[in-house]
Each structure stands twice: as structure tokens, then as C-alpha cells.
Design a protein around this motif. Structure first.
Motif, mmCIF file in Angstrom:
data_model
loop_
_atom_site.group_PDB
_atom_site.id
_atom_site.type_symbol
_atom_site.label_atom_id
_atom_site.label_comp_id
_atom_site.label_asym_id
_atom_site.label_seq_id
_atom_site.Cartn_x
_atom_site.Cartn_y
_atom_site.Cartn_z
ATOM 1 N N SER A 24 3.584 -6.401 -2.807
ATOM 2 C CA SER A 24 2.357 -5.722 -3.154
ATOM 3 C C SER A 24 2.614 -4.937 -4.424
ATOM 4 C CB SER A 24 1.943 -4.804 -2.011
ATOM 5 O OG SER A 24 0.614 -4.418 -2.167
ATOM 6 N N CYS A 25 1.820 -5.189 -5.432
ATOM 7 C CA CYS A 25 2.022 -4.578 -6.744
ATOM 8 C C CYS A 25 1.081 -3.382 -6.927
ATOM 9 C CB CYS A 25 1.756 -5.645 -7.800
ATOM 10 S SG CYS A 25 1.986 -5.157 -9.485
ATOM 11 N N SER A 26 -0.157 -3.532 -6.525
ATOM 12 C CA SER A 26 -1.152 -2.468 -6.556
ATOM 13 C C SER A 26 -2.141 -2.758 -5.442
ATOM 14 C CB SER A 26 -1.845 -2.431 -7.922
ATOM 15 O OG SER A 26 -2.641 -3.585 -8.096
ATOM 16 N N LYS A 27 -3.269 -2.074 -5.448
ATOM 17 C CA LYS A 27 -4.242 -2.247 -4.374
ATOM 18 C C LYS A 27 -4.621 -3.721 -4.169
ATOM 19 C CE LYS A 27 -8.777 -0.828 -2.851
ATOM 20 N NZ LYS A 27 -10.041 -0.241 -3.229
ATOM 21 N N ASP A 28 -4.875 -4.422 -5.253
ATOM 22 C CA ASP A 28 -5.297 -5.824 -5.149
ATOM 23 C C ASP A 28 -4.247 -6.823 -5.610
ATOM 24 O OD1 ASP A 28 -7.830 -5.255 -4.111
ATOM 25 O OD2 ASP A 28 -8.641 -4.872 -6.107
ATOM 26 N N LEU A 29 -3.475 -6.462 -6.612
ATOM 27 C CA LEU A 29 -2.516 -7.406 -7.182
ATOM 28 C C LEU A 29 -1.259 -7.546 -6.341
ATOM 29 C CD1 LEU A 29 -2.558 -6.597 -11.009
ATOM 30 C CD2 LEU A 29 -3.498 -8.596 -9.872
ATOM 31 N N LYS A 30 -0.712 -8.741 -6.327
ATOM 32 C CA LYS A 30 0.593 -9.017 -5.732
ATOM 33 C C LYS A 30 1.514 -9.393 -6.883
ATOM 34 C CE LYS A 30 -1.095 -8.833 -1.505
ATOM 35 N NZ LYS A 30 -2.040 -7.762 -1.556
ATOM 36 N N SER A 31 2.803 -9.454 -6.608
ATOM 37 C CA SER A 31 3.747 -9.843 -7.654
ATOM 38 C C SER A 31 4.974 -10.490 -7.038
ATOM 39 C CB SER A 31 4.162 -8.628 -8.490
ATOM 40 O OG SER A 31 4.893 -7.730 -7.691
ATOM 41 N N LYS A 91 2.624 -11.296 -11.994
ATOM 42 C CA LYS A 91 1.532 -10.771 -11.174
ATOM 43 C C LYS A 91 0.675 -11.918 -10.653
ATOM 44 C CE LYS A 91 1.382 -6.537 -13.815
ATOM 45 N NZ LYS A 91 0.721 -5.887 -14.921
ATOM 46 N N LYS A 134 -3.180 -12.533 -8.879
ATOM 47 C CA LYS A 134 -4.489 -11.994 -8.505
ATOM 48 C C LYS A 134 -4.789 -12.407 -7.060
ATOM 49 C CE LYS A 134 -6.436 -12.036 -13.125
ATOM 50 N NZ LYS A 134 -7.497 -12.547 -13.988
ATOM 51 N N TYR A 162 0.826 -13.662 -15.596
ATOM 52 C CA TYR A 162 0.134 -13.935 -14.338
ATOM 53 C C TYR A 162 0.490 -15.330 -13.848
ATOM 54 C CZ TYR A 162 -2.717 -9.758 -14.699
ATOM 55 O OH TYR A 162 -3.127 -8.462 -14.761
#
Length: 187
Positions: free
Chosen positions: A31-38, A47, A49, A71
Motif C-alpha cells: 500500500s503506497c497511499s490511500k488508493d495507490l499500490k506499489s 506505482k 493505480k 506506473y
């Protein structure tokens, strides 16, 4: 199976095996941020989406195809970290639906009415996950295993344990061993 373990091939969204090339990136989905994964690879990070996770869940070992400017897109799942997904039964538009317990909003679950017929709103169930991607982020549910209801005691703990891939049932060996324990204390 051995070629998948050796990271030479993967099952793609068309249910066919593809060869892993030098262009592909292999790593654990984070989990990279609320919505993004990495996915980390070396010192870099690519990253992903939400619409490009294709049913992959955090901690799955995935195959990434780079797209543009840092991405990428999940094109294969080599190994699921958790073999089961815990879901809750909700009512939406007067219909019962399954939603992932762990908040994976990008994954959509579809199932026949027959599967939901003995369930009510608030029931928690687990579904088995296949190691395959879907370009529409849709998992077809063929079977559910009822865990309990949100109001049941210890339900959250059981749901978390299952979602972390812990066994919640005792093995046959353990149950037999317990039977051998004396019920009285010797002098």
C-alpha cells in the motif's frame, strides 16, 4: 506449478500462461497511499493505480508490466499471501452483496443469488481466492464459508485471523491429543 514457483511463467487474465520477460517486475504488492499500490524492485518503486491491480491484494507476489512514467499494471499473481478473503454481507438497492472486510474497494465480487440465499445482512463469510488476475477487478464467488455475524462475540477476531491466513479450526491430531489429557488431578 514448478515454473510458476521458479518465476518463469504466470497465469494471465485470459487464463493462459505467459512467460515472464526481462521487462516484467516481480515483487510484493504494498500500500503506497490511500488508493495507490506499489511494488519495490531494487532501490526503485513502481506505482499501481486501483484499476490496474486486477484483483491483486496487498502482500500478494505479483508480476508487473511497466506502463508509463513510474506506473505499472498487475498482469499476474504468482502467490497469494492470503488464500481467503473475508467479506461482509450488505444490502444495496434491496439486494444482498458481498464487500471485502479489509476495505479492498477496487475489488468487485459477483455471485449467484443461490449462494447468498441463506445469508442475512451483517453475516461475515470467507471466500477462496485463486491465483489469477481479472482485468475488470471482478472475482466470481462460487462458494462461501460462513464465519458468523457482526454482532457475534469474537467475530472481529475470527475475521482478522482468517484474513491473515491463520487456521481457526483445530487439527484432528490436536483434538485427539486433548482427549488424552486427564480430567482429574492425581494426588
Amino acid at each position: 506449478n514448478s515454473l510458476i514457483k521458479e518465476r518463469k511463467i504466470f497465469l494471465n487474465s485470459r487464463n493462459k500462461y505467459s512467460i515472464i520477460t526481462k521487462e516484467h517486475i516481480i515483487g510484493r504488492l504494498e500500500s503506497c497511499s490511500k488508493d495507490l499500490k506499489s511494488v519495490k524492485y531494487g532501490r526503485d518503486k513502481i506505482k499501481i493505480k486501483p484499476e490496474d491491480t486486477h484483483t491483486a491484494i496487498v502482500n500478494d507476489l505479483v508480476v508487473i508490466e511497466p506502463k508509463y512514467a513510474g506506473y505499472g499494471e498487475v498482469v499476474g499473481i504468482l502467490n497469494r499471501k492470503n488464500k481467503k478473503l473475508v467479506c461482509e454481507v450488505i444490502v444495496r438497492n434491496n439486494k444482498l452483496k458481498l464487500v471485502p472486510f479489509n476495505g479492498n474497494k477496487e475489488i468487485h465480487l459477483i455471485c449467484e443469488k443461490e449462494i447468498l440465499k441463506n445469508l442475512i445482512e451483517g453475516d461475515r463469510v470467507s471466500i477462496a481466492l485463486e491465483e489469477k488476475v481479472d482485468n475488470d477487478n471482478v472475482i466470481s464467488v462460487n462458494n462461501v464459508e460462513k464465519i458468523g455475524h457482526t454482532n457475534d462475540e469474537m467475530n472481529d477476531e475470527i475475521a482478522i485471523a482468517i484474513s491473515k491466513d491463520f487456521e481457526i479450526e483445530f487439527s484432528e491430531e490436536s483434538l485427539k491429543e486433548v482427549e488424552l489429557i486427564p480430567e482429574t488431578v492425581r494426588e
